[in-house]
Scaffold this motif. Structure first.
Motif, PDB file in Angstrom:
ATOM      1  N   PRO A 156       0.828  -1.211   0.000  1.00  0.00           N
ATOM      2  CA  PRO A 156       0.000   0.000   0.000  1.00  0.00           C
ATOM      3  C   PRO A 156       0.861   1.259   0.000  1.00  0.00           C
ATOM      4  CG  PRO A 156      -0.147  -1.168   2.101  1.00  0.00           C
ATOM      5  CD  PRO A 156       0.622  -2.045   1.182  1.00  0.00           C
ATOM      6  N   VAL A 157       0.488   2.187  -0.834  1.00  0.00           N
ATOM      7  CA  VAL A 157       1.253   3.427  -0.985  1.00  0.00           C
ATOM      8  C   VAL A 157       0.291   4.602  -0.829  1.00  0.00           C
ATOM      9  CG1 VAL A 157       2.551   4.827  -2.638  1.00  0.00           C
ATOM     10  CG2 VAL A 157       2.989   2.382  -2.479  1.00  0.00           C
TER      11      VAL A 157
ATOM     12  N   ASP B 130      -0.897   8.676  -1.231  1.00  0.00           N
ATOM     13  CA  ASP B 130      -0.993   9.439  -2.494  1.00  0.00           C
ATOM     14  C   ASP B 130       0.165  10.406  -2.700  1.00  0.00           C
ATOM     15  OD1 ASP B 130      -1.545  11.374  -0.679  1.00  0.00           O
ATOM     16  OD2 ASP B 130      -3.625  11.692  -1.277  1.00  0.00           O
TER      17      ASP B 130
ATOM     18  N   LEU C 218       3.195   2.617 -11.236  1.00  0.00           N
ATOM     19  CA  LEU C 218       2.549   3.611 -10.385  1.00  0.00           C
ATOM     20  C   LEU C 218       1.205   3.076  -9.888  1.00  0.00           C
ATOM     21  CD1 LEU C 218       3.356   6.752 -12.558  1.00  0.00           C
ATOM     22  CD2 LEU C 218       4.564   5.909 -10.530  1.00  0.00           C
ATOM     23  N   ARG C 219       0.596   3.823  -8.969  1.00  0.00           N
ATOM     24  CA  ARG C 219      -0.645   3.342  -8.355  1.00  0.00           C
ATOM     25  C   ARG C 219      -1.769   3.181  -9.378  1.00  0.00           C
ATOM     26  NH1 ARG C 219      -2.762   6.947  -4.084  1.00  0.00           N
ATOM     27  NH2 ARG C 219      -2.102   8.530  -5.564  1.00  0.00           N
ATOM     28  N   ASP C 220      -1.774   4.030 -10.399  1.00  0.00           N
ATOM     29  CA  ASP C 220      -2.856   3.945 -11.389  1.00  0.00           C
ATOM     30  C   ASP C 220      -2.573   2.924 -12.491  1.00  0.00           C
ATOM     31  OD1 ASP C 220      -0.864   5.142 -12.803  1.00  0.00           O
ATOM     32  OD2 ASP C 220      -1.967   6.962 -13.323  1.00  0.00           O
TER      33      ASP C 220
ATOM     34  N   GLN D 205       9.272   3.769  -5.135  1.00  0.00           N
ATOM     35  CA  GLN D 205       8.225   4.596  -4.542  1.00  0.00           C
ATOM     36  C   GLN D 205       8.112   4.217  -3.071  1.00  0.00           C
ATOM     37  OE1 GLN D 205       4.320   4.415  -6.400  1.00  0.00           O
ATOM     38  NE2 GLN D 205       3.900   6.518  -5.730  1.00  0.00           N
TER      39      GLN D 205
ATOM     40  N   GLY E 211       4.233   7.578  -0.769  1.00  0.00           N
ATOM     41  CA  GLY E 211       3.850   7.928  -2.136  1.00  0.00           C
ATOM     42  C   GLY E 211       4.881   8.722  -2.902  1.00  0.00           C
TER      43      GLY E 211
ATOM     44  N   GLU F   5       3.350  12.027  -7.437  1.00  0.00           N
ATOM     45  CA  GLU F   5       2.504  11.788  -8.612  1.00  0.00           C
ATOM     46  C   GLU F   5       1.783  13.057  -9.045  1.00  0.00           C
ATOM     47  OE1 GLU F   5       0.078   8.272  -8.321  1.00  0.00           O
ATOM     48  OE2 GLU F   5       1.712   7.097  -7.483  1.00  0.00           O
TER      49      GLU F   5
END
Lengths: 402, 217
Positions: free
Chosen positions: A59-60, A62, A312-314, A370, A374, A394
């Motif tokens: 888990p990261v 934002d 990346l998260r997305d 990362q 975040g 980000e």
């Protein structure tokens, strides 16, 4: 003559059974050997392995609501020796640990790995400290070691930091892997231990890029072989540090230093340095890294230099690479939103500097991670004698993409 | 298995090799040789393990350059030393020949593949070695009646793998190593050359010079 020869022969301690025992006793002995030796080996190897899966990303956060972009050097002044291959690892406590190589053959001073930490919110890195040297590794391994290279690190959820690095006794084709662990966030390290990864004298296996995690707790160590052939491979390491298996990610003479970017639990894309220059190479897996597609050129240029990717998260893939097919004088950041097909260059950290004599300045060995908060951290070797650290989030990336 | 055992086997292997090499060299120079050879072998082994050079034992240099020796090589070195020092050959000539031919074949076929000749890598089969264990078991069964010493050497390699006595977790490293493969290729090639050059009448297999007691009876 014959008699004297025979009388001088002493009875063998006997691997051969005497007389009549060649019958039933021989079969019994054979059955005992097969049962006691071969059956355990078969039983240990027999259970079918469950489908291999990459671990879910940690888990990261934002990374903040406003853009962050910071640049600093890890050490305040340039090193006398040449620096190589910095690597980063985000520790569970929030610290950032950097390790890099100092020195090379022909330079004064020992060839060593040094480390420094950056506490959360701190403005500057701690002073660097010696992690190991070629002399120290030689003593710990009990084998001849002349040089070290390519440290990469991984933080376990329990806080244990694992370091993998390369030792060699002559040219890089004599490389072998070594590993150390630290249970105090990189302040002290265990003695080095050898990883045996090749049958020909354990030669020519190297690592360079960040390890990946599998769902079963094992670690995927992206490596490569550089001897008669030059090809990438994925080594799987047990939680105890034993090499469980390895899989070739390609063949031939061109692809090395894979940077593996998991896309989901089964699929991943690997960006590879191209030994022939030209374009960054790329390969994909759909079965958790057991098999890989044939290596293909990507759209990114490559001057035979390492390139590193990050998911990346997305789901987008970020790549930091030397943005030239011939030299390492430009270092850029690109993002792909289709799994590595098309790339958009968003930023240039360094762009084509030259010395007054017209020689390209060297910016190389990018390594990007990362952290849990975040923030994305990049380190690279700046003009061969300093390690530069760039931190951004980000939001900053989104602003560059507009 | 503990790292200490792997360390002992790793260093001890090259100490054994040094002892065997020194004993073989001196055997050709000294006529009343038994005591001399024992002293020479012990001295060479101690030199390999106990004499530090650059902070590591002398044996650490070949160990770093060509990896640890396999169980097969340790067994062959032990057999060679036993024959030279105690006059007790643990392995007969066909057993030596079988193991050498096997090691040479595996080295000639396997090593180029592991170095990247094709995308196939037989070394990968040694990590979860169901197939490899079955092949070795088949060889042990095939050799059990006529080459039992060689069969037991192979079985000892698999037994050591069961216990993970060496640093490696790959079965190949318990059965074969680079020095063994190179020496075996050399021996097999030399035998082939001498056989081709020999007069046809002399091409028969060499007669056994020593007979085991059971064959005399």
């Amino acid at each position: 003559m014959l008699a004297s020869t025979i009388t001088t022969v002493k009875a063998r301690p006997s691997l051969r059974l005497p007389g009549a025992s060649r019958g039933r006793l021989g079969y019994l002995l054979l059955a005992a050997v097969l049962g006691a030796v071969f059956l355990p080996a078969l039983l240990a190897a027999w259970p079918a392995e469950p489908p291999r899966r990459f671990a879910a990303p940690a888990p990261v956060a934002d990374g903040g609501v406003s853009a962050v972009y910071q640049e600093r050097f890890i050490e305040p002044s340039p090193a006398m020796a040449t620096l190589h291959t910095p690597a980063l690892v985000a520790l569970p406590g929030g610290d950032l640990l950097a390790v890099w190589k100092v020195g090379e053959s022909g330079e004064r001073g020992p060839i060593a790995l040094r480390a420094a930490t950056l506490a959360p919110g701190a403005a500057a890195w701690s002073g660097s400290r010696l992690l190991t040297s070629s002399h120290k590794s030689q003593r710990e391994l009990g084998r001849v070691v002349r040089t070290l290279a390519n440290p990469v690190a991984l933080a376990e959820p329990d806080g244990t930091v694992r370091l993998f690095y390369v030792t060699a006794w002559a040219k890089w084709s004599t490389s072998a892997l070594a590993t150390k662990t630290s249970r105090d966030a990189g302040r002290t390290w265990s003695a080095a231990r050898r990883i045996v990864a090749h049958p020909v004298g354990n030669l020519a296996t190297m690592v360079k890029m960040a390890p990946v995690r599998f769902a079963d707790g094992t670690v995927g160590l992206p490596g490569y072989h550089e001897f008669f052939g030059v090809f990438p491979q994925l080594l799987r390491i047990s939680p105890e540090g034993a090499l469980l298996d390895k899989a070739r990610m390609g063949a031939g003479q061109t692809a090395l230093q894979p940077s593996i970017v998991p896309l989901d639990d089964r699929r991943a894309v690997a960006l590879l340095r191209n030994a022939l220059k030209g374009r960054v190479l790329l390969t994909r897996t759909r079965d958790g890294g057991i098999t890989w597609d044939p290596v293909q050129p990507s759209a990114l240029p490559n001057p035979n230099a390492p390139v590193m990717g990050l998911r990346l998260r997305d789901g987008a893939i970020l790549a930091v690479f030397n943005n030239s097919p011939v030299s390492r004088d430009a270092l850029s950041l690109a993002v792909s939103r289709d799994g590595g097909g098309r790339w958009h260059v968003l930023h240039s950290f360094e762009s084509g500097e030259r010395t007054p004599d017209g020689v390209p300045v060297n910016f190389s060995y990018p390594y990007v991670v990362q952290a849990g908060d975040g923030v994305i951290h990049l380190v690279y070797v700046w003009r061969q004698h300093r390690v530069k650290h760039v931190a951004f989030n980000e939001v900053w990336l989104s602003e560059r993409a507009r | 298995m503990s790292a200490a055992v792997a360390e002992v086997l790793g260093l001890g292997g090259y100490a054994l090799a040094l002892a065997a090499g020194a004993a073989a060299l001196c055997a050709s120079l000294v006529t009343r040789r038994r005591r001399w050879l024992i002293a020479v072998a012990l001295g060479a082994a101690a030199l390999g393990v106990a004499v530090p050079v650059g902070g590591i034992p002398l044996a650490g240099y070949p160990r770093g350059m060509s990896g640890d020796l396999s169980i097969t090589t340790l067994a062959l070195l032990t057999a060679a030393l036993s024959a030279m020092l105690a006059g007790r050959p643990l392995l007969e000539r066909p057993e030596w020949r079988g193991l050498c031919e096997l090691a040479a074949a595996c080295g000639v076929v396997g090593y180029p593949l592991t170095l990247g000749l094709t995308v196939l890598d037989p070394y990968e089969l040694g990590y979860r070695p169901c197939g490899l264990v079955l092949v070795v078991a088949g060889l042990v069964v095939a050799w059990w009646w006529r080459r039992r010493g060689a069969a037991l050497v192979l079985a000892s390699g698999v037994a050591a793998f069961d216990l993970r006595l060496l640093e490696s977790s790959n079965l190949w490293d318990y059965l074969l190593d680079m020095p063994l493969a190179l020496c075996s290729v050399g021996i097999v090639a030399a035998r082939a050359v001498t056989w081709r050059r020999a007069p046809i009448a002399l091409r028969a297999p060499a007669p056994a010079t020593r007979r085991s007691p059971e064959r005399q009876s």
